[in-house]
Motif scaffolding. Sequence first.
Motif, mmCIF file in Angstrom:
data_model
loop_
_atom_site.group_PDB
_atom_site.id
_atom_site.type_symbol
_atom_site.label_atom_id
_atom_site.label_comp_id
_atom_site.label_asym_id
_atom_site.label_seq_id
_atom_site.Cartn_x
_atom_site.Cartn_y
_atom_site.Cartn_z
ATOM 1 N N GLU A 5 0.809 -0.864 -0.063
ATOM 2 C CA GLU A 5 -0.020 -0.486 -0.003
ATOM 3 C C GLU A 5 1.097 1.295 0.270
ATOM 4 O O GLU A 5 0.773 1.760 -0.918
ATOM 5 C CB GLU A 5 -0.745 0.089 1.307
ATOM 6 N N LEU A 6 1.465 0.860 1.010
ATOM 7 C CA LEU A 6 3.428 2.684 1.264
ATOM 8 C C LEU A 6 3.692 2.376 -0.626
ATOM 9 O O LEU A 6 4.150 3.740 -1.073
ATOM 10 C CB LEU A 6 4.066 2.148 1.881
ATOM 11 N N ALA A 7 3.841 1.362 -1.449
ATOM 12 C CA ALA A 7 4.672 1.226 -1.957
ATOM 13 C C ALA A 7 4.062 1.469 -3.374
ATOM 14 O O ALA A 7 4.183 2.603 -4.593
ATOM 15 C CB ALA A 7 5.191 0.395 -3.086
ATOM 16 N N ALA A 8 2.497 1.844 -3.098
ATOM 17 C CA ALA A 8 1.265 2.135 -4.500
ATOM 18 C C ALA A 8 1.029 3.615 -4.426
ATOM 19 O O ALA A 8 0.808 4.359 -5.257
ATOM 20 C CB ALA A 8 0.498 1.870 -4.119
ATOM 21 N N GLU A 9 1.157 4.183 -3.342
ATOM 22 C CA GLU A 9 1.219 5.156 -2.691
ATOM 23 C C GLU A 9 2.582 6.159 -3.013
ATOM 24 O O GLU A 9 2.386 7.689 -3.385
ATOM 25 C CB GLU A 9 0.948 5.846 -0.597
ATOM 26 N N ARG A 37 1.427 -0.991 -21.726
ATOM 27 C CA ARG A 37 2.797 -0.376 -20.549
ATOM 28 C C ARG A 37 3.135 0.941 -21.346
ATOM 29 O O ARG A 37 3.758 1.827 -20.329
ATOM 30 C CB ARG A 37 3.789 -1.211 -20.503
ATOM 31 N N THR A 38 2.843 1.158 -22.620
ATOM 32 C CA THR A 38 3.104 2.354 -22.810
ATOM 33 C C THR A 38 1.444 3.357 -22.970
ATOM 34 O O THR A 38 0.694 2.962 -22.971
ATOM 35 C CB THR A 38 3.648 2.431 -24.091
ATOM 36 N N ASP A 39 1.780 4.846 -22.730
ATOM 37 C CA ASP A 39 0.633 5.898 -23.354
ATOM 38 C C ASP A 39 -0.006 5.530 -24.377
ATOM 39 O O ASP A 39 -1.234 5.315 -24.399
ATOM 40 C CB ASP A 39 1.413 6.857 -22.924
ATOM 41 N N VAL A 40 0.883 5.073 -25.315
ATOM 42 C CA VAL A 40 -0.231 4.451 -26.777
ATOM 43 C C VAL A 40 -0.567 3.672 -26.746
ATOM 44 O O VAL A 40 -1.839 3.163 -27.747
ATOM 45 C CB VAL A 40 1.888 4.840 -27.832
ATOM 46 N N GLY A 41 -0.770 2.493 -25.814
ATOM 47 C CA GLY A 41 -0.812 1.315 -26.286
ATOM 48 C C GLY A 41 -1.187 0.726 -27.445
ATOM 49 O O GLY A 41 0.305 0.816 -27.690
ATOM 50 N N LEU A 94 -13.736 0.301 -19.666
ATOM 51 C CA LEU A 94 -13.788 1.515 -20.547
ATOM 52 C C LEU A 94 -15.098 2.005 -19.506
ATOM 53 O O LEU A 94 -14.520 3.794 -19.291
ATOM 54 C CB LEU A 94 -14.790 1.466 -21.391
ATOM 55 N N GLU A 95 -16.305 2.689 -18.493
ATOM 56 C CA GLU A 95 -17.190 3.333 -18.062
ATOM 57 C C GLU A 95 -16.103 4.085 -17.043
ATOM 58 O O GLU A 95 -16.569 4.761 -16.442
ATOM 59 C CB GLU A 95 -18.219 2.497 -17.529
ATOM 60 N N ARG A 96 -15.033 2.731 -15.792
ATOM 61 C CA ARG A 96 -14.439 3.612 -15.140
ATOM 62 C C ARG A 96 -13.515 4.611 -15.219
ATOM 63 O O ARG A 96 -12.654 4.705 -14.678
ATOM 64 C CB ARG A 96 -13.969 2.584 -14.165
ATOM 65 N N GLY A 97 -13.525 4.869 -16.722
ATOM 66 C CA GLY A 97 -12.120 5.252 -16.954
ATOM 67 C C GLY A 97 -10.832 4.846 -17.312
ATOM 68 O O GLY A 97 -9.764 5.545 -16.889
ATOM 69 N N LEU A 98 -10.593 3.324 -16.802
ATOM 70 C CA LEU A 98 -9.356 2.673 -16.443
ATOM 71 C C LEU A 98 -8.973 2.813 -18.452
ATOM 72 O O LEU A 98 -8.013 2.391 -18.171
ATOM 73 C CB LEU A 98 -9.367 1.276 -15.864
ATOM 74 N N LEU A 99 -9.361 1.984 -19.117
ATOM 75 C CA LEU A 99 -8.893 2.203 -20.181
ATOM 76 C C LEU A 99 -9.744 2.589 -21.509
ATOM 77 O O LEU A 99 -10.970 2.859 -21.223
ATOM 78 C CB LEU A 99 -9.166 0.911 -21.011
ATOM 79 N N ALA A 108 -1.307 2.852 -13.707
ATOM 80 C CA ALA A 108 -0.965 2.705 -12.286
ATOM 81 C C ALA A 108 -1.862 1.133 -11.873
ATOM 82 O O ALA A 108 -0.790 0.429 -10.792
ATOM 83 C CB ALA A 108 -1.662 3.872 -11.521
ATOM 84 N N VAL A 109 -2.362 0.559 -12.507
ATOM 85 C CA VAL A 109 -2.812 -0.675 -11.778
ATOM 86 C C VAL A 109 -2.814 -1.697 -13.470
ATOM 87 O O VAL A 109 -4.157 -2.391 -12.906
ATOM 88 C CB VAL A 109 -4.620 -0.726 -11.866
#
Length: 453
Positions: free
Chosen positions: A262-266, A372-376, A405-410, A425-426
């Motif tokens: 949890e600390l590592a994630a923060e 893993r990349t921002d471009v995907g 997609l609806e949660r804004g993760l993809l 991040a996840v």
Amino acid sequence: MALPGARARGWAAAARAAQRRRRVENAGGSPSPEPAGRRAALYVHLSPRTCTHCPQWPYCEKRCSYCNFNKYIPRRLEEAAMQKCLVTEAQTLLRLSGVQRVESVFFGGGTPSLASPHTVAAVLEAVAQAAHLPADLEVTLEANPTSAPGSRLAEFGAAGVNRLSIGLQSLDDTELRLLGRTHSACDALRTLAEARRLFPGRVSVDLMLGLPAQQVGPWLGQLQELLHHCDDHLSLYQLSLERGTALFAQVQRGALPAPDPELAAEMYQRGRAVLREAGFHQYEVSNFARNGALSTHNWTYWQCGQYLGVGPGAHGRFMPQGAGGHTREARIQTLEPDNWMKEVMLFGHGTRKRVPLGRLELLEEVLALGLRTDVGITHQHWQQFEPQLTLWDVFGANKEVQELLERGLLQLDHRGLRCSWEGLAVLDSLLLTLLPQLQEAWQQRTPSPVPGG
């Protein structure tokens, strides 16, 4: 023995001669750009130089407490023989792969900055004779602060290196001792300053997070301090406790507290926000750059491009000639340096393991690495590996993917499939949904005779 600068001029001359030869061979017609299968990155797992006191080539001065890489502590190895084997294997793998253009070269290890600049120059010269090297070729060397004084870095620059990746890891001396590092924070900053003077705009540093007993506030202080000294590329890596390492054993027996996830994630979330505010662009899960200073070599990995692995324990991914032109292989070179050298002298290379990659396996790599990349993964990129089954076919109608997609993760749109800022991040948790969906879609697809890879 020639000076490194002379050797660097030698490989540059070899590259020009090879280019003239190819122009003659192409006379009468316009040469076309090299197809993707003829291009690759080159990774060289270097065995370091003979030390100043004895004829030994240690991979590292000492093994760090967290490290389980393929490396060896001082052994009696002959520099000329090792250099010859690296050159021979590079030439052999270039021939076996049919690669005609090398996009980047990365000298890793171990502690490659302990190696001889003459060896670096010799490998580059051999590659230049066998393949095209672009004028803006990125040549990276991994370096540790205690093994890379300014004069030595200058010698590597003269040998052809034009980018450094410095294993700084921490700016806290207590943490550095915990990690088994041989340098201090002062050593690290001194090496970093000298590296920036010699390779302006082309120096990367690593900072670790999630160490035992590490706290968020002091770690963020290290990151802020590093921002006063670093160049245009920075990597944040979370400690991974590997079985068989000294650090793992200490945690197992209770001598050290287990890292707190949890600390590592923060730390990671707050660290990436700090870097964004400082003008760094997160172009990959662990990597941040400004002024366009991203790693060309690592980009090849994330785009699932071909790469040749040279040296003991090196890994590669390429499509060998004579295999029908359709099957990419995962290759691993023999781990132990003595045995690797014997095999290279006998067979021209020390490949210990060859694993043909099926079409689904390759697509899984395209998905996991590309996200893993921002471009995907763009639609065009995906179609290079799978021209029949589109990203829409695989993910467009799946309910679990729709929730992401609806949660804004993809994001899945006309550009392709990619993670959002929050999704990067996840990513590991996202892949728990995406990889099974790819496998299911693959099983249900209409069989296609078109090979992938």
